[in-house]
Design a protein around this motif. Structure first.
Motif, mmCIF file in Angstrom:
data_model
loop_
_atom_site.group_PDB
_atom_site.id
_atom_site.type_symbol
_atom_site.label_atom_id
_atom_site.label_comp_id
_atom_site.label_asym_id
_atom_site.label_seq_id
_atom_site.Cartn_x
_atom_site.Cartn_y
_atom_site.Cartn_z
ATOM 1 N N GLY A 89 0.780 -1.101 -0.022
ATOM 2 C CA GLY A 89 -0.067 0.079 -0.004
ATOM 3 C C GLY A 89 0.787 1.177 0.025
ATOM 4 N N GLU A 90 0.587 2.113 1.084
ATOM 5 C CA GLU A 90 1.544 3.169 1.047
ATOM 6 C C GLU A 90 2.836 2.984 1.789
ATOM 7 N N ARG A 91 2.935 1.812 2.380
ATOM 8 C CA ARG A 91 3.888 1.415 3.553
ATOM 9 C C ARG A 91 5.179 1.068 2.563
ATOM 10 N N VAL A 92 6.233 1.507 2.778
ATOM 11 C CA VAL A 92 7.554 1.100 1.980
ATOM 12 C C VAL A 92 8.555 0.599 3.247
ATOM 13 N N ARG A 93 8.835 -0.754 3.210
ATOM 14 C CA ARG A 93 9.696 -1.328 4.080
ATOM 15 C C ARG A 93 10.960 -1.539 3.737
ATOM 16 N N LEU A 94 11.899 -1.455 4.583
ATOM 17 C CA LEU A 94 13.357 -1.821 4.227
ATOM 18 C C LEU A 94 13.382 -3.097 4.934
ATOM 19 N N LEU A 95 13.561 -4.122 4.292
ATOM 20 C CA LEU A 95 13.696 -5.528 4.737
ATOM 21 C C LEU A 95 15.159 -5.943 5.019
ATOM 22 N N ARG A 96 16.270 -5.232 4.131
ATOM 23 C CA ARG A 96 17.756 -5.501 4.169
ATOM 24 C C ARG A 96 18.345 -4.491 3.572
ATOM 25 N N PRO A 97 19.266 -3.469 4.382
ATOM 26 C CA PRO A 97 19.951 -2.473 3.850
ATOM 27 C C PRO A 97 21.031 -3.103 2.869
ATOM 28 N N ILE A 143 31.964 2.151 12.755
ATOM 29 C CA ILE A 143 31.761 2.566 11.178
ATOM 30 C C ILE A 143 30.424 3.421 11.231
ATOM 31 N N PRO A 144 30.397 4.380 10.836
ATOM 32 C CA PRO A 144 29.383 5.145 10.411
ATOM 33 C C PRO A 144 28.119 4.474 10.033
ATOM 34 N N VAL A 145 26.908 5.101 10.218
ATOM 35 C CA VAL A 145 25.770 4.201 9.789
ATOM 36 C C VAL A 145 24.945 5.055 8.834
ATOM 37 N N HIS A 146 25.350 6.135 8.407
ATOM 38 C CA HIS A 146 24.776 6.638 7.269
ATOM 39 C C HIS A 146 25.137 6.277 5.930
ATOM 40 N N GLY A 147 24.244 6.398 4.845
ATOM 41 C CA GLY A 147 24.786 5.861 3.376
ATOM 42 C C GLY A 147 24.867 4.278 3.390
ATOM 43 N N LEU A 148 25.908 3.867 2.759
ATOM 44 C CA LEU A 148 26.319 2.467 2.689
ATOM 45 C C LEU A 148 26.813 1.788 3.954
ATOM 46 N N GLY A 149 27.017 2.899 5.123
ATOM 47 C CA GLY A 149 27.376 2.422 6.208
ATOM 48 C C GLY A 149 26.380 1.525 6.926
ATOM 49 N N GLU A 150 24.913 2.065 6.780
ATOM 50 C CA GLU A 150 23.918 1.097 7.245
ATOM 51 C C GLU A 150 23.827 -0.433 6.827
ATOM 52 N N ALA A 151 24.330 -0.751 5.521
ATOM 53 C CA ALA A 151 24.607 -2.084 5.208
ATOM 54 C C ALA A 151 25.583 -2.662 5.691
ATOM 55 N N ILE A 152 26.815 -1.909 5.724
ATOM 56 C CA ILE A 152 27.941 -2.456 6.439
ATOM 57 C C ILE A 152 27.682 -2.856 7.749
ATOM 58 N N ASN A 153 27.077 -2.150 8.514
ATOM 59 C CA ASN A 153 26.684 -2.406 10.119
ATOM 60 C C ASN A 153 25.719 -3.537 10.169
ATOM 61 N N ARG A 202 25.738 -6.098 7.964
ATOM 62 C CA ARG A 202 26.390 -7.376 7.890
ATOM 63 C C ARG A 202 27.280 -7.657 9.000
ATOM 64 N N LEU A 203 27.682 -6.660 9.578
ATOM 65 C CA LEU A 203 28.524 -6.890 10.779
ATOM 66 C C LEU A 203 27.815 -7.636 11.819
ATOM 67 N N LEU A 204 26.629 -6.815 12.160
ATOM 68 C CA LEU A 204 25.835 -7.374 13.386
ATOM 69 C C LEU A 204 25.318 -8.961 13.016
ATOM 70 N N ARG A 205 25.211 -9.301 11.823
ATOM 71 C CA ARG A 205 24.774 -10.598 11.649
ATOM 72 C C ARG A 205 26.107 -11.495 11.662
ATOM 73 N N ALA A 206 27.157 -10.879 11.235
ATOM 74 C CA ALA A 206 28.670 -11.621 11.412
ATOM 75 C C ALA A 206 28.784 -11.853 12.713
#
Length: 331
Positions: A193-201, A309-319, A321-325
């Motif tokens: 609908g109007e919701r846009v969800r981020l399932l994985r950065p 590592i900063p969390v903005h931009g691609l830093g969100e995806a990097i963090n 992956r590291l949290l899951r690692a």
């Protein structure tokens, strides 16, 4: 199912692109998985419409069958043959495809994508990759289910050599396209609908999607209640060594990964020191992440200390992956 033919052949696509596509199409047509380069990471690709081929993906990786696979398409027109697009998803596809964005979409009736590819869900994760892999899919003319080409839960591969070291005795063909340019998997978005969800950065920064749509993405708080897309398992992308995050110091016997030349006390006691990007560039850091995790793990260190590592931009995806690692390992 019979055992795999051992010892993969590695073909450099730069030396003969047409031959690489022809040989890959032949293997895919036989229902065999092929390791292919994409801009994100190397994928273990097989015909998404062939249940035996998809089963071989799960068996080769040791991947749980409840964890769905992304189906890769050659272009938007091909994707429309298999999935239903709402207006927001179409806008995202037109803006970011080809590229590192996956959209979770409703399957069309009788789409032909096998239920094993979607883990039985009525939705499918769809991506249009850049470059060679899109050419291969167009030549094969069927979608390719293609998770990362590594043992399930371990560090994703960003080079053909990574694939060969991990899965080379389980494959017949690895296509070498050089180092992956993005280095982390795709961003996964679901529109409801109007919701846009981020399932994985991932490789498209969430801020860029938010800027396009003029709204904030909904993010999952805490553990996901159900697996809706790949990369949502708590423990994933894991080296053999334990991973310690937000490290401000390194202990003797640890490998150290830092960012932007950040000073870390005790670094001279570490068995090895790696910097994701000495200049503090998050794109460079993302491209180097999995390779440096592998190199740190190869030192034999019992643990890997990773600085902030900063969390903005691609830093969100990097963090992510590291949290899951660093998450507790199953078993």
């Amino acid at each position: 199912m019979p055992p795999f033919i051992m010892a993969a052949r590695i073909i450099d696509i730069a030396s003969d692109r047409d031959a690489a596509i022809a040989q890959a199409c032949a293997r895919l047509g036989e229902g065999l998985p092929v390791a292919i380069p994409t801009e994100t990471v190397y994928g273990l690709a097989a015909d998404a419409t062939n249940p035996a081929a998809v089963t071989r993906i799960y068996e080769t990786k040791g991947r749980p069958r409840f964890n769905p696979l992304i189906c890769h398409m050659s272009d938007l027109a091909m994707a429309e043959r298999y999935a239903r697009f709402d207006p927001i998803s179409r806008r995202l596809a037109e803006a970011f495809w080809p590229g590192p964005l996956t959209l979770v979409l409703p399957l069309l009736p009788d789409s032909g994508i096998h239920a094993l590819s979607t883990a039985g869900l009525d939705t499918v994760g769809v991506r249009v990759p850049k470059g060679f892999s899109a050419e291969l899919i167009a030549a094969f003319d069927r979608p390719l289910a293609a998770p990362s080409a590594n043992t399930s839960g371990k560090i994703s591969p960003t080079s053909a050599q990574h694939v060969a070291a991990d899965l080379g005795d389980k494959l017949t063909l690895i296509l070498d396209g050089g180092q992956a340019s993005v280095g982390v998997e795709s961003t996964i978005i679901r529109v409801e609908g109007e919701r846009v969800r981020l399932l994985r950065p991932g490789g498209v920064a969430a801020e860029d999607i938010e800027a396009l749509l003029g709204c904030l993405l909904e993010r999952q708080e805490g553990a996901a209640p159900a697996i809706e897309a790949p990369g949502m398992m708590a423990s994933h992308y894991a080296p053999a060594a334990a991973v310690r995050l937000e490290a401000t110091s390194a202990a003797g016997g640890e490998a150290l990964i830092r960012f932007g030349g950040m000073p870390v006390s005790g670094f001279d006691e570490a068995v090895a020191v790696f910097d994701l990007s000495p200049s503090g560039n998050l794109q460079e850091a993302a491209a180097n992440l999995f390779d440096m995790l592998k190199r740190a793990d190869a030192t034999g260190a019992a643990s890997i200390a990773v600085a902030s590592i900063p969390v903005h931009g691609l830093g969100e995806a990097i963090n992510d992956r590291l949290l899951r690692a660093a998450a507790p390992r199953e078993g």
